[in-house]
Design a protein around this motif. Structure first.
Motif, PDB file in Angstrom:
ATOM      1  N   SER A  13       0.997  -1.379  -0.092  1.00 42.39           N
ATOM      2  CA  SER A  13      -0.523  -0.142   0.299  1.00 42.39           C
ATOM      3  C   SER A  13       0.771   1.084  -0.303  1.00 42.39           C
ATOM      4  CB  SER A  13      -1.166   0.148   1.410  1.00 42.39           C
ATOM      5  OG  SER A  13      -0.162   0.018   1.938  1.00 42.39           O
ATOM      6  N   GLN A  14       0.348   2.632  -0.341  1.00 43.06           N
ATOM      7  CA  GLN A  14       0.850   3.786  -0.394  1.00 43.06           C
ATOM      8  C   GLN A  14       1.532   4.245   0.970  1.00 43.06           C
ATOM      9  OE1 GLN A  14      -1.293   7.197  -2.384  1.00 43.06           O
ATOM     10  NE2 GLN A  14       0.018   8.370  -1.506  1.00 43.06           N
ATOM     11  N   LEU A  15       2.167   4.678   1.066  1.00 48.78           N
ATOM     12  CA  LEU A  15       3.208   5.005   2.625  1.00 48.78           C
ATOM     13  C   LEU A  15       2.451   6.926   2.755  1.00 48.78           C
ATOM     14  CD1 LEU A  15       5.304   4.791   5.324  1.00 48.78           C
ATOM     15  CD2 LEU A  15       6.554   6.232   3.888  1.00 48.78           C
ATOM     16  N   VAL A  16       1.932   6.827   3.844  1.00 46.19           N
ATOM     17  CA  VAL A  16       1.027   8.237   3.962  1.00 46.19           C
ATOM     18  C   VAL A  16       2.322   8.190   5.851  1.00 46.19           C
ATOM     19  CG1 VAL A  16      -0.025   9.914   5.034  1.00 46.19           C
ATOM     20  CG2 VAL A  16      -0.504   8.006   3.314  1.00 46.19           C
ATOM     21  N   ALA A  17       3.092   9.488   5.685  1.00 50.80           N
ATOM     22  CA  ALA A  17       3.781   9.447   7.142  1.00 50.80           C
ATOM     23  C   ALA A  17       2.699  11.096   7.785  1.00 50.80           C
ATOM     24  CB  ALA A  17       5.182  10.132   6.796  1.00 50.80           C
ATOM     25  N   VAL A  18       2.504  10.744   8.755  1.00 50.20           N
ATOM     26  CA  VAL A  18       2.260  11.813  10.000  1.00 50.20           C
ATOM     27  C   VAL A  18       2.789  12.659  10.259  1.00 50.20           C
ATOM     28  CG1 VAL A  18       0.543  12.625  12.353  1.00 50.20           C
ATOM     29  CG2 VAL A  18       0.344  10.610  10.286  1.00 50.20           C
ATOM     30  N   ASN A  19       3.472  13.858  10.258  1.00 46.93           N
ATOM     31  CA  ASN A  19       4.621  14.681  10.826  1.00 46.93           C
ATOM     32  C   ASN A  19       4.317  15.589  11.915  1.00 46.93           C
ATOM     33  OD1 ASN A  19       7.905  15.407  11.029  1.00 46.93           O
ATOM     34  ND2 ASN A  19       7.166  17.137   9.664  1.00 46.93           N
ATOM     35  N   GLY A  26       9.173  16.570   7.717  1.00 48.83           N
ATOM     36  CA  GLY A  26       7.741  16.053   6.864  1.00 48.83           C
ATOM     37  C   GLY A  26       8.275  16.458   5.212  1.00 48.83           C
ATOM     38  N   GLU A  27       9.138  18.044   4.866  1.00 52.04           N
ATOM     39  CA  GLU A  27       9.699  18.011   2.821  1.00 52.04           C
ATOM     40  C   GLU A  27      10.331  17.077   3.061  1.00 52.04           C
ATOM     41  OE1 GLU A  27      11.201  21.845   4.233  1.00 52.04           O
ATOM     42  OE2 GLU A  27       8.853  23.187   4.323  1.00 52.04           O
ATOM     43  N   ALA A  28      11.672  16.448   3.887  1.00 49.16           N
ATOM     44  CA  ALA A  28      12.612  15.519   3.631  1.00 49.16           C
ATOM     45  C   ALA A  28      11.317  14.415   2.597  1.00 49.16           C
ATOM     46  CB  ALA A  28      13.113  15.655   4.036  1.00 49.16           C
ATOM     47  N   LEU A  29      10.585  14.163   2.886  1.00 53.99           N
ATOM     48  CA  LEU A  29       9.808  12.537   3.139  1.00 53.99           C
ATOM     49  C   LEU A  29       9.273  13.159   1.801  1.00 53.99           C
ATOM     50  CD1 LEU A  29       8.536  11.779   6.298  1.00 53.99           C
ATOM     51  CD2 LEU A  29      10.297  10.471   4.541  1.00 53.99           C
ATOM     52  N   GLU A  30       8.572  14.415   1.450  1.00 47.39           N
ATOM     53  CA  GLU A  30       7.270  14.667  -0.112  1.00 47.39           C
ATOM     54  C   GLU A  30       8.690  14.589  -1.194  1.00 47.39           C
ATOM     55  OE1 GLU A  30       6.327  18.606   1.403  1.00 47.39           O
ATOM     56  OE2 GLU A  30       4.467  17.796   2.470  1.00 47.39           O
ATOM     57  N   ASN A  33       8.485  11.621  -2.807  1.00 47.64           N
ATOM     58  CA  ASN A  33       7.514  10.844  -2.959  1.00 47.64           C
ATOM     59  C   ASN A  33       6.699  10.905  -1.985  1.00 47.64           C
ATOM     60  OD1 ASN A  33       7.591  12.362  -5.894  1.00 47.64           O
ATOM     61  ND2 ASN A  33       9.039  10.587  -6.353  1.00 47.64           N
ATOM     62  N   VAL A  34       6.814  11.186  -0.683  1.00 48.21           N
ATOM     63  CA  VAL A  34       6.083  10.249   0.212  1.00 48.21           C
ATOM     64  C   VAL A  34       5.162  11.028   0.559  1.00 48.21           C
ATOM     65  CG1 VAL A  34       6.045   9.353   2.263  1.00 48.21           C
ATOM     66  CG2 VAL A  34       7.915   8.711   1.278  1.00 48.21           C
ATOM     67  N   VAL A  36       1.706  13.382   3.287  1.00 46.47           N
ATOM     68  CA  VAL A  36       2.965  13.695   4.120  1.00 46.47           C
ATOM     69  C   VAL A  36       1.502  14.601   5.243  1.00 46.47           C
ATOM     70  CG1 VAL A  36       4.451  15.201   6.187  1.00 46.47           C
ATOM     71  CG2 VAL A  36       5.581  14.161   4.016  1.00 46.47           C
ATOM     72  N   VAL A  37       1.428  14.239   5.677  1.00 46.98           N
ATOM     73  CA  VAL A  37       0.130  14.746   7.111  1.00 46.98           C
ATOM     74  C   VAL A  37       0.932  15.705   7.696  1.00 46.98           C
ATOM     75  CG1 VAL A  37      -1.887  14.900   8.182  1.00 46.98           C
ATOM     76  CG2 VAL A  37      -1.767  13.161   6.313  1.00 46.98           C
ATOM     77  N   GLN A  38       1.045  17.039   7.384  1.00 47.25           N
ATOM     78  CA  GLN A  38       1.637  17.795   8.926  1.00 47.25           C
ATOM     79  C   GLN A  38       0.721  18.209   9.581  1.00 47.25           C
ATOM     80  OE1 GLN A  38       4.757  18.660   9.020  1.00 47.25           O
ATOM     81  NE2 GLN A  38       4.363  19.468  10.734  1.00 47.25           N
ATOM     82  N   VAL A  39       1.457  18.094  11.317  1.00 43.16           N
ATOM     83  CA  VAL A  39       0.734  17.833  11.842  1.00 43.16           C
ATOM     84  C   VAL A  39       0.881  19.409  12.952  1.00 43.16           C
ATOM     85  CG1 VAL A  39      -0.739  17.244  14.492  1.00 43.16           C
ATOM     86  CG2 VAL A  39      -0.268  16.088  12.594  1.00 43.16           C
ATOM     87  N   ASP A  40       0.176  20.544  13.161  1.00 37.51           N
ATOM     88  CA  ASP A  40       1.124  21.867  13.807  1.00 37.51           C
ATOM     89  C   ASP A  40       0.403  21.785  15.184  1.00 37.51           C
ATOM     90  OD1 ASP A  40       2.014  23.816  14.487  1.00 37.51           O
ATOM     91  OD2 ASP A  40       0.606  24.840  13.746  1.00 37.51           O
ATOM     92  N   TRP A  41       1.510  20.599  15.886  1.00 38.94           N
ATOM     93  CA  TRP A  41       0.478  20.201  17.341  1.00 38.94           C
ATOM     94  C   TRP A  41       2.339  21.583  18.692  1.00 38.94           C
ATOM     95  CZ3 TRP A  41       3.960  18.227  21.357  1.00 38.94           C
ATOM     96  CH2 TRP A  41       3.371  17.937  22.512  1.00 38.94           C
ATOM     97  N   ARG A  42       1.759  21.646  19.902  1.00 40.78           N
ATOM     98  CA  ARG A  42       2.738  22.150  20.517  1.00 40.78           C
ATOM     99  C   ARG A  42       2.363  21.787  21.178  1.00 40.78           C
ATOM    100  NH1 ARG A  42       4.847  26.236  17.840  1.00 40.78           N
ATOM    101  NH2 ARG A  42       3.832  27.010  15.685  1.00 40.78           N
ATOM    102  N   PRO A  43       2.719  21.050  22.695  1.00 45.72           N
ATOM    103  CA  PRO A  43       2.291  21.090  24.166  1.00 45.72           C
ATOM    104  C   PRO A  43       2.053  22.447  24.490  1.00 45.72           C
ATOM    105  CG  PRO A  43       4.809  21.705  24.139  1.00 45.72           C
ATOM    106  CD  PRO A  43       4.595  21.856  23.076  1.00 45.72           C
ATOM    107  N   ILE A  44       0.628  22.143  25.609  1.00 44.25           N
ATOM    108  CA  ILE A  44      -0.207  22.987  26.249  1.00 44.25           C
ATOM    109  C   ILE A  44       0.959  23.821  27.071  1.00 44.25           C
ATOM    110  CG2 ILE A  44      -2.022  22.882  28.180  1.00 44.25           C
ATOM    111  CD1 ILE A  44      -3.252  19.877  27.219  1.00 44.25           C
ATOM    112  N   ALA A  45       0.084  24.853  27.133  1.00 49.10           N
ATOM    113  CA  ALA A  45       1.204  25.893  27.510  1.00 49.10           C
ATOM    114  C   ALA A  45       2.303  26.760  27.540  1.00 49.10           C
ATOM    115  CB  ALA A  45       0.984  25.908  29.428  1.00 49.10           C
TER     116      ALA A  45
END
Length: 60
Positions: A13-19, A26-30, A33-34, A36-45
């Motif tokens: 199957s096609q690889l999809v990475a969650v960064n 993520g850009e290196a994976l793209e 030709n992978v 990539v779903v970029q998650v803009d996560w930051r710790p609380i406070a």
């Protein structure tokens, strides 16, 4: 479907990475030709443990 077939289907199957890290990762994976779903996560406070504890007491 046997376990072996399921594993083979996964590898076929096609690889999809969650960064969750820096966009650079993520850009290196793209570039390879992978998809990539970029998650803009930051710790609380902003990672401040004392503030996190206060927010937890407030139910946030």
């Amino acid at each position: 479907m046997t376990n072996t077939e399921k594993i083979q289907a996964l590898f076929d199957s096609q690889l999809v990475a969650v960064n969750i890290g820096p966009r650079l990762f993520g850009e290196a994976l793209e570039k390879q030709n992978v998809e990539v779903v970029q998650v803009d996560w930051r710790p609380i406070a902003g990672g401040d443990k004392q503030m996190q504890d206060l927010l937890s007491v407030l139910g946030m």
